[in-house]
Design a protein around this motif. Structure first.
Motif, PDB file in Angstrom:
ATOM      1  N   LYS A   1      -6.301  -3.568  10.285  1.00 15.50           N
ATOM      2  CA  LYS A   1      -6.014  -2.893   9.021  1.00 15.50           C
ATOM      3  C   LYS A   1      -4.506  -2.930   8.777  1.00 15.50           C
ATOM      4  O   LYS A   1      -3.767  -2.210   9.447  1.00 15.50           O
ATOM      5  CB  LYS A   1      -6.501  -1.440   9.079  1.00 15.50           C
ATOM      6  CG  LYS A   1      -6.241  -0.642   7.805  1.00 15.50           C
ATOM      7  CD  LYS A   1      -6.700   0.797   7.981  1.00 15.50           C
ATOM      8  CE  LYS A   1      -6.401   1.617   6.733  1.00 15.50           C
ATOM      9  NZ  LYS A   1      -6.809   3.030   6.886  1.00 15.50           N
ATOM     10  N   PRO A   2      -4.100  -3.777   7.838  1.00 13.78           N
ATOM     11  CA  PRO A   2      -4.858  -4.792   7.094  1.00 13.78           C
ATOM     12  C   PRO A   2      -5.318  -5.925   8.027  1.00 13.78           C
ATOM     13  O   PRO A   2      -4.694  -6.138   9.062  1.00 13.78           O
ATOM     14  CB  PRO A   2      -3.845  -5.323   6.076  1.00 13.78           C
ATOM     15  CG  PRO A   2      -2.710  -4.374   6.081  1.00 13.78           C
ATOM     16  CD  PRO A   2      -2.675  -3.775   7.441  1.00 13.78           C
TER      17      PRO A   2
ATOM     18  N   VAL B   1      -5.055 -11.012   5.554  1.00 16.45           N
ATOM     19  CA  VAL B   1      -4.228 -10.430   4.490  1.00 16.45           C
ATOM     20  C   VAL B   1      -2.759 -10.493   4.887  1.00 16.45           C
ATOM     21  O   VAL B   1      -1.895 -10.886   4.087  1.00 16.45           O
ATOM     22  CB  VAL B   1      -4.643  -8.972   4.215  1.00 16.45           C
ATOM     23  CG1 VAL B   1      -3.666  -8.305   3.248  1.00 16.45           C
ATOM     24  CG2 VAL B   1      -6.056  -8.929   3.656  1.00 16.45           C
ATOM     25  N   CYS B   2      -2.463 -10.104   6.123  1.00 14.78           N
ATOM     26  CA  CYS B   2      -1.073 -10.101   6.588  1.00 14.78           C
ATOM     27  C   CYS B   2      -0.452 -11.485   6.531  1.00 14.78           C
ATOM     28  O   CYS B   2       0.745 -11.630   6.265  1.00 14.78           O
ATOM     29  CB  CYS B   2      -0.994  -9.560   8.009  1.00 14.78           C
ATOM     30  SG  CYS B   2      -1.462  -7.815   8.140  1.00 14.78           S
TER      31      CYS B   2
ATOM     32  N   ALA C   1       0.638  -9.402  -0.599  1.00 16.71           N
ATOM     33  CA  ALA C   1      -0.787  -9.217  -0.317  1.00 16.71           C
ATOM     34  C   ALA C   1      -1.033  -7.905   0.428  1.00 16.71           C
ATOM     35  O   ALA C   1      -2.031  -7.212   0.188  1.00 16.71           O
ATOM     36  CB  ALA C   1      -1.311 -10.392   0.497  1.00 16.71           C
ATOM     37  N   ILE C   2      -0.103  -7.541   1.329  1.00 14.94           N
ATOM     38  CA  ILE C   2      -0.244  -6.282   2.072  1.00 14.94           C
ATOM     39  C   ILE C   2      -0.135  -5.100   1.116  1.00 14.94           C
ATOM     40  O   ILE C   2      -0.917  -4.138   1.197  1.00 14.94           O
ATOM     41  CB  ILE C   2       0.822  -6.196   3.184  1.00 14.94           C
ATOM     42  CG1 ILE C   2       0.527  -7.247   4.259  1.00 14.94           C
ATOM     43  CG2 ILE C   2       0.858  -4.797   3.798  1.00 14.94           C
ATOM     44  CD1 ILE C   2       1.610  -7.383   5.316  1.00 14.94           C
TER      45      ILE C   2
ATOM     46  N   GLN D   1      -0.877  -5.098  -2.054  1.00 16.01           N
ATOM     47  CA  GLN D   1      -2.093  -5.077  -2.874  1.00 16.01           C
ATOM     48  C   GLN D   1      -3.265  -4.507  -2.077  1.00 16.01           C
ATOM     49  O   GLN D   1      -4.088  -3.742  -2.617  1.00 16.01           O
ATOM     50  CB  GLN D   1      -2.414  -6.498  -3.341  1.00 16.01           C
ATOM     51  CG  GLN D   1      -3.598  -6.572  -4.293  1.00 16.01           C
ATOM     52  CD  GLN D   1      -3.831  -7.984  -4.798  1.00 16.01           C
ATOM     53  OE1 GLN D   1      -3.031  -8.873  -4.597  1.00 16.01           O
ATOM     54  NE2 GLN D   1      -4.974  -8.182  -5.457  1.00 16.01           N
ATOM     55  N   TYR D   2      -3.354  -4.825  -0.804  1.00 16.88           N
ATOM     56  CA  TYR D   2      -4.427  -4.316   0.052  1.00 16.88           C
ATOM     57  C   TYR D   2      -4.408  -2.785   0.082  1.00 16.88           C
ATOM     58  O   TYR D   2      -5.447  -2.136  -0.105  1.00 16.88           O
ATOM     59  CB  TYR D   2      -4.264  -4.894   1.462  1.00 16.88           C
ATOM     60  CG  TYR D   2      -5.206  -4.289   2.485  1.00 16.88           C
ATOM     61  CD1 TYR D   2      -6.497  -4.771   2.639  1.00 16.88           C
ATOM     62  CD2 TYR D   2      -4.781  -3.229   3.302  1.00 16.88           C
ATOM     63  CE1 TYR D   2      -7.359  -4.209   3.583  1.00 16.88           C
ATOM     64  CE2 TYR D   2      -5.621  -2.675   4.245  1.00 16.88           C
ATOM     65  CZ  TYR D   2      -6.914  -3.165   4.378  1.00 16.88           C
ATOM     66  OH  TYR D   2      -7.766  -2.599   5.312  1.00 16.88           O
ATOM     67  N   PHE D   3      -3.241  -2.194   0.288  1.00 12.05           N
ATOM     68  CA  PHE D   3      -3.150  -0.734   0.366  1.00 12.05           C
ATOM     69  C   PHE D   3      -3.371  -0.082  -1.003  1.00 12.05           C
ATOM     70  O   PHE D   3      -3.934   1.009  -1.094  1.00 12.05           O
ATOM     71  CB  PHE D   3      -1.809  -0.312   0.957  1.00 12.05           C
ATOM     72  CG  PHE D   3      -1.743  -0.466   2.456  1.00 12.05           C
ATOM     73  CD1 PHE D   3      -2.572   0.274   3.277  1.00 12.05           C
ATOM     74  CD2 PHE D   3      -0.849  -1.349   3.046  1.00 12.05           C
ATOM     75  CE1 PHE D   3      -2.518   0.151   4.662  1.00 12.05           C
ATOM     76  CE2 PHE D   3      -0.784  -1.491   4.421  1.00 12.05           C
ATOM     77  CZ  PHE D   3      -1.625  -0.741   5.239  1.00 12.05           C
TER      78      PHE D   3
ATOM     79  N   GLU E   1      -5.403  -1.185  -3.297  1.00 13.41           N
ATOM     80  CA  GLU E   1      -6.841  -1.218  -3.535  1.00 13.41           C
ATOM     81  C   GLU E   1      -7.577  -0.171  -2.702  1.00 13.41           C
ATOM     82  O   GLU E   1      -8.620   0.343  -3.108  1.00 13.41           O
ATOM     83  CB  GLU E   1      -7.382  -2.622  -3.238  1.00 13.41           C
ATOM     84  CG  GLU E   1      -6.909  -3.663  -4.252  1.00 13.41           C
ATOM     85  CD  GLU E   1      -7.339  -5.073  -3.879  1.00 13.41           C
ATOM     86  OE1 GLU E   1      -7.928  -5.239  -2.784  1.00 13.41           O
ATOM     87  OE2 GLU E   1      -7.076  -6.001  -4.674  1.00 13.41           O
ATOM     88  N   LEU E   2      -7.008   0.149  -1.527  1.00 16.74           N
ATOM     89  CA  LEU E   2      -7.609   1.208  -0.710  1.00 16.74           C
ATOM     90  C   LEU E   2      -7.407   2.582  -1.343  1.00 16.74           C
ATOM     91  O   LEU E   2      -8.104   3.546  -1.024  1.00 16.74           O
ATOM     92  CB  LEU E   2      -7.002   1.205   0.704  1.00 16.74           C
ATOM     93  CG  LEU E   2      -7.470   0.116   1.669  1.00 16.74           C
ATOM     94  CD1 LEU E   2      -6.794   0.313   3.028  1.00 16.74           C
ATOM     95  CD2 LEU E   2      -8.982   0.142   1.848  1.00 16.74           C
TER      96      LEU E   2
END
Length: 521
Positions: A500-501, A505-506, A512-513, A515-517, A519-520
């Protein structure tokens, strides 16, 4: 309601003060559009009537509009590496121009109309594949600096002496076999760069240039230097680095006005006593000479502020070194010193101290009382522990403790309010004290290969971070705060078992990292 910036205000906001190394140093309000691949100037840019410097370097096929004349305060124009085959006509309409940089425009021609640039004092023509000096240059009577470096085997005309105001002439990398005779007529010359001309001959007539203050003979493949060098007694700055000298003659002592002396990478085993009598010296570099020891006479350099003794095979230092109380910059790296005496505490003015790979297992406590220190590098020393006194370095901005076998850090590390750069690479720390996250001015932090298993949310306090290296640790998760760093441009998390991520993604980078957080949620 969000107000969008107008194009003109967009460019105005890009104008920043910048220091340019021209004849001396000068700060100009500068618009940097280098590497933008612009094909023409935006019209909005021409409204910047107060602009003093415009950097358009690395812009291929640039079409410079005649409207450029609207920039009535433009003093500097950088057209380096723009694939120019001639100087654009628009440039000739800038009579106020003082500096023109045309470097790396191979095969460029200089039209006669350039003679209209009556105020031009600095002209850079290095690496333009010039075989001869363009005739129009001789009409630029106010020229003070002429850079012709990297023009192989360039021929200089006898009429060069017409340029009565030339103070700086750069002829590095020109494959010259001797100093061109016409150069020896430039009696007003103050700086001459002959570096990287292998085997160049320095004729006796060079001593006639009685105004020379700066002479660069870097990498000229000289085993001995012609006596004429020592007759230039007005020299203040001399670079003889990277020449296979092995010895220096006693005549070096004639350079009684020299303030800056570079003898690095010269294969010198000893230095004559006369070197230590150059009491005007403020800057001395002896890097990478197998000296093994220094004599006590080094203590005579009472004005030296910058001293580089790195890679000199020194096992000990004379007590006189520690009495050079004017020292502000000292490099002792890559010497097998093993210990430092408490006398180092006498260097109360030192701001930069480099002790990389000095085989130090301990440091005297007085090191931590050098409160003027701004830059300290202790990399590759088996220290194992760091005392609480490190917190006394309240002015430290750059601290490198990489590869020091540290198992823990004292909480006092968090009391370094000026710290901007912290290197802890390859220390078996496993965890960091919570006080580290109080270093709110840090911009660069290297925590790679530190056996870290977790990174706490408190890392989010480091809002100034621009670069963060977490590679080769044991992290399985990153805190969501990582995604909130607005200034972070570099993040390395390679070599961690991240879930996580996810590693996928990393691998796509910081965007991208984030954007991942997001979206969470």
């Amino acid at each position: 309601m969000i107000t969008m910036a107008t194009p003109s205000s967009f460019y105005k906001d890009m104008v920043k003060p910048k220091e340019w190394g021209i004849v001396g140093k000068i700060t100009l309000s500068t618009l940097d559009l280098s590497n933008k691949n612009l094909h023409k100037l935006p019209n909005e840019l021409l409204e910047l009537s107060d602009l003093e410097a415009l950097d358009l370097s690395h812009s291929k096929n640039m079409d410079l509009s005649n409207e450029l004349i609207k920039l009535t305060n433009l003093k500097l124009l950088n057209l380096e590496e723009c694939d120019l085959d001639t100087v654009p006509a628009a440039v000739m309409k800038l009579p106020q121009l003082q500096t023109l940089i045309l470097s790396n425009n191979r095969n460029i021609t200089l039209p006669d109309e350039m003679s209209s640039l009556a105020n031009l004092t600095v002209l850079h023509l290095d690496n333009c594949k010039l075989l001869t000096l363009p005739p129009v240059v001789l009409k630029l009577s106010n020229l003070q600096l002429l850079d012709l470096g990297r023009n192989k085997l360039i021929s200089l005309p006898d009429e060069l002496y017409i340029l009565k105001n030339i103070k700086v002439l750069r002829l590095r990398f020109c494959e010259l076999g001797t100093v061109p005779p016409t150069v020896l007529k430039l009696e007003q010359l103050e700086e001459l760069d002959l570096s990287w001309n292998s085997g160049i001959n320095l004729p006796d007539e060079l001593s006639g240039l009685t105004n020379i203050r700066v002479l660069n003979l870097l990498r000229t493949s000289m085993f001995t230097f012609p006596p004429v060098v020592w007759r230039l007694t007005q020299l203040e700055w001399l670079d003889m680095s990277r020449n296979p000298l092995q010895t220096l003659p006693a005549e070096v002592g004639q350079l009684t006005n020299v303030k800056h002396l570079n003898l690095s990478y010269c294969q010198l085993h000893t230095l004559p006593p006369e070197v230590w009598r150059l009491t005007q010296l403020e800057w001395l570099c002896l890097r990478n000479n197998p000296l093994q020891a220094l004599p006590g006479e080094v203590g005579q350099l009472i004005n030296v502020k910058h001293l580089d003794l790195s890679e000199c095979q020194l096992r000990t230092l004379q007590p006189e070194v520690w009495r050079l109380t004017q020292l502000e910059w000292l490099d002792l790296s890559w010497n097998p010193l093993q210990t430092l005496p408490a006398d180092v505490g006498q260097l109360t003015n030192v701001k930069h101290l480099d002790l990389v790979n000095s085989q130090l297992s301990t440091l005297p406590h007085v090191v931590w009382r050098l409160t003027q220190l701004e830059w300290l590098n202790l990399t590759y020393n088996p220290l194992q522990t760091l005392p609480a006194e490190v917190g006394q370095l309240t002015n430290i901005k750059h601290l490198n403790l990489s590869h020091c076998e540290l198992y823990s850090l004292p909480p006092e590390v968090g009391r370094l309010p000026q710290l901007k750069w912290l290197g802890l690479r390859s220390n078996p720390l496993q965890a960091l004290p919570t006080e580290v996250w109080q270093l709110t001015n840090v911009k660069h932090m290297d925590l790679s290969d530190c056996e870290l298993r977790t990174l706490p949310p408190e890392v989010g306090r480091l809002t100034q971070l621009e670069s963060l290296d977490l590679s080769a640790n044991r992290l399985q998760t990153l805190p969501a705060e990582i995604g909130k760093f607005t200034n972070l441009s570099y993040l390395n998390v390679d070599g961690n078992p991240l879930a996580k991520p996810p590693s996928a993604v990393c691998g796509q980078g910081i965007t991208a990292i984030r954007q991942y957080f997001e979206e969470l949620g």
